[in-house]
Scaffold this motif. Structure first.
Motif, PDB file in Angstrom:
ATOM      1  N   TRP A 127       0.806  -1.208   0.000  1.00 10.81           N
ATOM      2  CA  TRP A 127       0.000   0.000   0.000  1.00 10.81           C
ATOM      3  C   TRP A 127       0.844   1.264   0.000  1.00 10.81           C
ATOM      4  CZ3 TRP A 127      -4.733  -0.172  -1.531  1.00 10.81           C
ATOM      5  CH2 TRP A 127      -5.484  -1.338  -1.366  1.00 10.81           C
ATOM      6  N   GLY A 128       1.961   1.242   0.686  1.00 11.50           N
ATOM      7  CA  GLY A 128       2.801   2.433   0.729  1.00 11.50           C
ATOM      8  C   GLY A 128       3.310   2.820  -0.649  1.00 11.50           C
ATOM      9  N   GLN A 129       3.822   1.847  -1.400  1.00 11.13           N
ATOM     10  CA  GLN A 129       4.343   2.146  -2.733  1.00 11.13           C
ATOM     11  C   GLN A 129       3.219   2.457  -3.720  1.00 11.13           C
ATOM     12  OE1 GLN A 129       7.807   0.405  -4.409  1.00 11.13           O
ATOM     13  NE2 GLN A 129       8.296  -0.740  -2.571  1.00 11.13           N
ATOM     14  N   TRP A 130       2.077   1.810  -3.569  1.00  6.27           N
ATOM     15  CA  TRP A 130       0.951   2.138  -4.452  1.00  6.27           C
ATOM     16  C   TRP A 130       0.472   3.564  -4.197  1.00  6.27           C
ATOM     17  CZ3 TRP A 130      -1.616  -3.097  -2.873  1.00  6.27           C
ATOM     18  CH2 TRP A 130      -0.959  -4.147  -3.535  1.00  6.27           C
ATOM     19  N   LEU A 131       0.387   3.932  -2.935  1.00  2.00           N
ATOM     20  CA  LEU A 131       0.023   5.316  -2.607  1.00  2.00           C
ATOM     21  C   LEU A 131       1.055   6.280  -3.166  1.00  2.00           C
ATOM     22  CD1 LEU A 131      -1.689   7.424  -1.145  1.00  2.00           C
ATOM     23  CD2 LEU A 131      -0.385   6.932   0.940  1.00  2.00           C
ATOM     24  N   ALA A 132       2.329   5.912  -3.053  1.00  2.15           N
ATOM     25  CA  ALA A 132       3.393   6.765  -3.581  1.00  2.15           C
ATOM     26  C   ALA A 132       3.246   6.966  -5.082  1.00  2.15           C
ATOM     27  CB  ALA A 132       4.753   6.148  -3.262  1.00  2.15           C
ATOM     28  N   GLU A 133       2.898   5.905  -5.802  1.00  2.00           N
ATOM     29  CA  GLU A 133       2.715   6.036  -7.249  1.00  2.00           C
ATOM     30  C   GLU A 133       1.514   6.906  -7.592  1.00  2.00           C
ATOM     31  OE1 GLU A 133       4.531   4.997 -10.214  1.00  2.00           O
ATOM     32  OE2 GLU A 133       5.822   5.336  -8.484  1.00  2.00           O
TER      33      GLU A 133
END
Length: 231
Positions: A127-133
């Protein structure tokens, strides 16, 4: 050569050079940094910033310098005056971008004596990297739509350079970049299994960036689809 083929060629070459620079600089940085990931990422960032600025300045007058399917779709939705402009032209641009991305990855691999095409094994996700994208793509679209005329190249390059460091995903912000990075098992790679989450987040971010831009009274899109006389 007709002007529309020129625009498609510009999108192919521009996306290819962008991916070649991102992947190639990642390989070089990893080999020279002595295991210091921070130094490698800094070198990768600088190469990306410089090449983005150059490509937008050089190819912008020909194709609009999208190099990114999300940018293409957003600008088509905002500016299209016909079904051709809304559907056919964006589809052609996206095909050229994806083809350029894999060509750029293959070229980078070849220059460093690696197999031309290799599936990346670098898993990225959560979720962290998806939010970052989503954040990275939203910011990119917002910058493009709000950039004053003639300043988009510098603003986009600077934003992506900053987003490399303030996002946990290192700011791909581009489905074509995800596609190209899938085919290089190197510093900048992303495993095919991770691609769908990244792309979905980028699409969501593009929609969010468009909505945010619409909250303001005026907007300008310096990076845009080719004008009537370019088609």
């Amino acid at each position: 050569m007709k002007k529309m083929p020129r625009a498609l060629l510009a999108e192919f070459i521009g996306t290819g050079i962008l991916l070649c620079a991102v992947i190639g600089s990642g390989i070089m940085a990893e080999r020279l940094s002595g295991g210091n990931v921070g130094v490698a990422l800094l070198a990768n960032t600088l190469a990306t910033v410089f090449i983005l600025y150059v490509l937008i300045e050089v190819l912008g007058p020909i194709s609009g310098a999208h190099f990114n399917p999300v940018v293409t779709v957003v600008l088509a939705a905002r500016q299209a005056e016909s079904a051709y402009d809304r559907f056919t032209l964006p589809a052609l641009f996206i095909v050229a971008q994806l083809a350029g991305a894999i060509a750029g990855a293959a070229l980078a691999n070849a220059m460093f004596d690696l197999p031309l095409i290799q599936a990346s094994t670098k898993l990225r996700g959560g979720w962290g990297q998806w939010l970052a994208e989503a954040v990275a793509a939203a910011g990119l679209i917002f910058v493009i739509l709000r950039a004053p005329a003639g300043k988009a190249a510098a603003l986009v390059a600077c934003y992506i350079g900053a987003a490399y460091w303030f996002t946990s995903s290192t700011s791909f912000a581009n489905p074509a970049a995800v596609f190209g990075r899938m085919w290089s098992d190197t510093f900048a790679g992303v495993a095919p299994a991770s691609a769908l989450g990244f792309i979905a987040a980028q699409v969501a971010g593009g929609a969010a960036g468009t909505a945010l831009s619409s909250c303001f009274d005026t907007s300008s899109a310096s990076i845009s689809a080719p004008s009537e006389d370019q088609t």
